[in-house]
Design a protein around this motif. Structure first.
Motif, PDB file in Angstrom:
ATOM      1  N   THR A  94       0.837  -1.190   0.000  1.00 18.29           N
ATOM      2  CA  THR A  94       0.000   0.000   0.000  1.00 18.29           C
ATOM      3  C   THR A  94       0.876   1.246   0.000  1.00 18.29           C
ATOM      4  O   THR A  94       1.995   1.229   0.521  1.00 18.29           O
ATOM      5  CB  THR A  94      -0.915   0.029   1.238  1.00 18.29           C
ATOM      6  N   PRO A  95       0.391   2.331  -0.580  1.00 15.74           N
ATOM      7  CA  PRO A  95       1.213   3.549  -0.665  1.00 15.74           C
ATOM      8  C   PRO A  95       1.440   4.173   0.704  1.00 15.74           C
ATOM      9  O   PRO A  95       0.652   3.973   1.634  1.00 15.74           O
ATOM     10  CB  PRO A  95       0.386   4.461  -1.569  1.00 15.74           C
ATOM     11  N   SER A  96       2.508   4.929   0.823  1.00 20.51           N
ATOM     12  CA  SER A  96       2.801   5.606   2.088  1.00 20.51           C
ATOM     13  C   SER A  96       1.693   6.599   2.398  1.00 20.51           C
ATOM     14  O   SER A  96       1.070   7.171   1.505  1.00 20.51           O
ATOM     15  CB  SER A  96       4.148   6.332   1.988  1.00 20.51           C
ATOM     16  N   GLY A  97       1.450   6.787   3.688  1.00 21.45           N
ATOM     17  CA  GLY A  97       0.396   7.699   4.115  1.00 21.45           C
ATOM     18  C   GLY A  97      -0.954   7.042   4.303  1.00 21.45           C
ATOM     19  O   GLY A  97      -1.885   7.673   4.801  1.00 21.45           O
ATOM     20  N   THR A  98      -1.081   5.783   3.907  1.00 16.79           N
ATOM     21  CA  THR A  98      -2.335   5.062   4.111  1.00 16.79           C
ATOM     22  C   THR A  98      -2.220   4.169   5.342  1.00 16.79           C
ATOM     23  O   THR A  98      -1.126   3.877   5.817  1.00 16.79           O
ATOM     24  CB  THR A  98      -2.691   4.200   2.888  1.00 16.79           C
ATOM     25  N   LEU A  99      -3.363   3.738   5.844  1.00 15.73           N
ATOM     26  CA  LEU A  99      -3.399   2.814   6.977  1.00 15.73           C
ATOM     27  C   LEU A  99      -3.676   1.411   6.447  1.00 15.73           C
ATOM     28  O   LEU A  99      -4.673   1.191   5.744  1.00 15.73           O
ATOM     29  CB  LEU A  99      -4.487   3.222   7.963  1.00 15.73           C
ATOM     30  N   THR A 100      -2.789   0.473   6.763  1.00 19.65           N
ATOM     31  CA  THR A 100      -2.886  -0.883   6.228  1.00 19.65           C
ATOM     32  C   THR A 100      -3.604  -1.801   7.213  1.00 19.65           C
ATOM     33  O   THR A 100      -3.268  -1.848   8.393  1.00 19.65           O
ATOM     34  CB  THR A 100      -1.486  -1.444   5.930  1.00 19.65           C
ATOM     35  N   HIS A 101      -4.582  -2.529   6.703  1.00 20.25           N
ATOM     36  CA  HIS A 101      -5.325  -3.497   7.497  1.00 20.25           C
ATOM     37  C   HIS A 101      -5.031  -4.906   7.000  1.00 20.25           C
ATOM     38  O   HIS A 101      -4.469  -5.095   5.921  1.00 20.25           O
ATOM     39  CB  HIS A 101      -6.824  -3.216   7.423  1.00 20.25           C
ATOM     40  N   GLY A 102      -5.448  -5.876   7.786  1.00 19.81           N
ATOM     41  CA  GLY A 102      -5.207  -7.266   7.434  1.00 19.81           C
ATOM     42  C   GLY A 102      -6.069  -7.727   6.277  1.00 19.81           C
ATOM     43  O   GLY A 102      -6.833  -6.963   5.679  1.00 19.81           O
ATOM     44  N   ARG A 103      -5.943  -9.006   5.973  1.00 22.10           N
ATOM     45  CA  ARG A 103      -6.653  -9.576   4.836  1.00 22.10           C
ATOM     46  C   ARG A 103      -8.164  -9.556   5.076  1.00 22.10           C
ATOM     47  O   ARG A 103      -8.632  -9.359   6.206  1.00 22.10           O
ATOM     48  CB  ARG A 103      -6.182 -11.005   4.599  1.00 22.10           C
ATOM     49  N   CYS A 104      -8.896  -9.805   4.017  1.00 20.86           N
ATOM     50  CA  CYS A 104     -10.359  -9.802   4.068  1.00 20.86           C
ATOM     51  C   CYS A 104     -10.882 -11.199   3.733  1.00 20.86           C
ATOM     52  O   CYS A 104     -11.046 -11.531   2.550  1.00 20.86           O
ATOM     53  CB  CYS A 104     -10.912  -8.777   3.072  1.00 20.86           C
ATOM     54  N   PRO A 105     -11.124 -12.023   4.728  1.00 24.70           N
ATOM     55  CA  PRO A 105     -11.544 -13.406   4.463  1.00 24.70           C
ATOM     56  C   PRO A 105     -13.001 -13.542   4.047  1.00 24.70           C
ATOM     57  O   PRO A 105     -13.409 -14.615   3.598  1.00 24.70           O
ATOM     58  CB  PRO A 105     -11.309 -14.098   5.812  1.00 24.70           C
ATOM     59  N   HIS A 106     -13.794 -12.483   4.203  1.00 25.66           N
ATOM     60  CA  HIS A 106     -15.213 -12.572   3.876  1.00 25.66           C
ATOM     61  C   HIS A 106     -15.484 -12.015   2.481  1.00 25.66           C
ATOM     62  O   HIS A 106     -14.653 -11.299   1.922  1.00 25.66           O
ATOM     63  CB  HIS A 106     -16.023 -11.809   4.932  1.00 25.66           C
ATOM     64  N   PRO A 107     -16.627 -12.323   1.893  1.00 27.34           N
ATOM     65  CA  PRO A 107     -16.943 -11.838   0.546  1.00 27.34           C
ATOM     66  C   PRO A 107     -16.828 -10.318   0.447  1.00 27.34           C
ATOM     67  O   PRO A 107     -17.279  -9.595   1.341  1.00 27.34           O
ATOM     68  CB  PRO A 107     -18.391 -12.305   0.338  1.00 27.34           C
ATOM     69  N   THR A 108     -16.225  -9.859  -0.635  1.00 26.87           N
ATOM     70  CA  THR A 108     -16.014  -8.428  -0.840  1.00 26.87           C
ATOM     71  C   THR A 108     -17.239  -7.804  -1.498  1.00 26.87           C
ATOM     72  O   THR A 108     -18.204  -8.484  -1.857  1.00 26.87           O
ATOM     73  CB  THR A 108     -14.776  -8.182  -1.709  1.00 26.87           C
TER      74      THR A 108
END
Length: 279
Positions: A94-108
């Motif tokens: 992810t680009p700098s300045g963003t907040l990174t979250h974990g993976r998304c195991p549920h339907p998107t």
């Protein structure tokens, strides 16, 4: 209805098929695009310019919007706009300045680069301050979009204890974000609160605190002349019925909750000391 207003009712983004079904022709879409009023973020998907920025960022980095950044897509209550973009990354960083979250195991989301509602809420519970995640959760839960029991099962162990505690703060019904926040702050102050109480001659009130003090939380609609007259009559009926009353607006509840609670406590203390007794 113009195209911007229509998009505004759909979190600022929708599909071409939906726009055409609402009566917007291909020519009108092209004119709006040329004028910069709307943006095509990918084939068949149009958005307002502001939403296009974060959605385009997610597409560019093969990531999904999540947490507070995804709240508008699901039309969830929020207190503040997301300052930094919250992303769940794919194969790219992810680009700098963003907040990174974990993976998304549920339907998107079915057609946008956005995490599914379950992951959006789980990420918010782990990331945001309590009141920020609580209002999002309250909105989704009371609409029936998600089950609290489902989320509780997805948040096991000690590391998710704080997140599960927020689940316990969801109330059966809240007519506005102000009610959610006020209930949270009154609870933290240890006050005995009943919500949506029907009082003779008054009608339903937002809160009855310690069985003697009525508290109402007023949004923008309470500034309308007709509502002002109605509220004035309700205030008088509250006093005639033998109870005290306080009203708090958006600024009080959202930005100055400590002051709101201190005023409630001050009135309760004066009542206990007989300050409002007949002389």
């Amino acid at each position: 209805m113009d195209i911007e207003t229509f998009l505004g009712t759909r979190a600022g983004v929708t599909r071409a098929l939906t726009l055409r079904g609402a009566g917007f022709s291909r020519t009108s879409l092209e004119k709006a695009l040329a004028a910069g009023r709307i943006v095509r973020i990918r084939r068949g998907i149009y958005s307002m310019p502001r939403e296009a920025g974060v959605l385009g960022l997610a597409l560019q980095h093969n990531a999904l919007l999540t947490c507070l950044s995804a709240a508008p897509i699901y039309q969830l209550w929020t207190i503040h706009d997301a300052g930094r973009v919250h992303l769940s990354p794919g194969h790219k960083r992810t680009p700098s300045g963003t907040l990174t979250h974990g993976r998304c195991p549920h339907p998107t989301h079915p057609w946008l680069p956005v995490a599914g509602l379950a992951d959006v809420l789980i990420h918010s519970l782990r990331c945001l301050p309590t009141v920020e995640s609580l209002v999002m959760l309250q909105c989704a839960a009371q609409r029936g979009d998600i089950s609290l029991d489902f989320l509780r099962r997805k948040l096991p162990g000690n590391r998710n204890a704080r997140a599960r505690a927020v689940l316990d703060m969801v109330i059966p019904r809240a007519d506005s974000i102000l009610e959610v926040l006020a209930d949270y702050h009154f609870g933290r102050a240890g006050l005995h609160v009943r919500r949506h109480v029907e009082l003779p001659g008054v009608g339903e009130v937002d809160f009855l605190i310690e069985e003697c003090l009525v508290v109402e939380t007023d949004g923008d609609t309470h500034l309308e002349p007709r509502q002002v007259k109605k509220d004035r009559k309700r205030n008088n009926a509250t006093l005639i019925g033998g109870r005290l009353g306080l009203r708090f607006g958006y600024d009080d509840v959202v930005y100055h909750p400590e002051r709101m609670v201190s005023q409630v406590l001050a009135v309760l203390e004066q009542s206990r000391q007989g300050a409002f007794g007949a002389r």
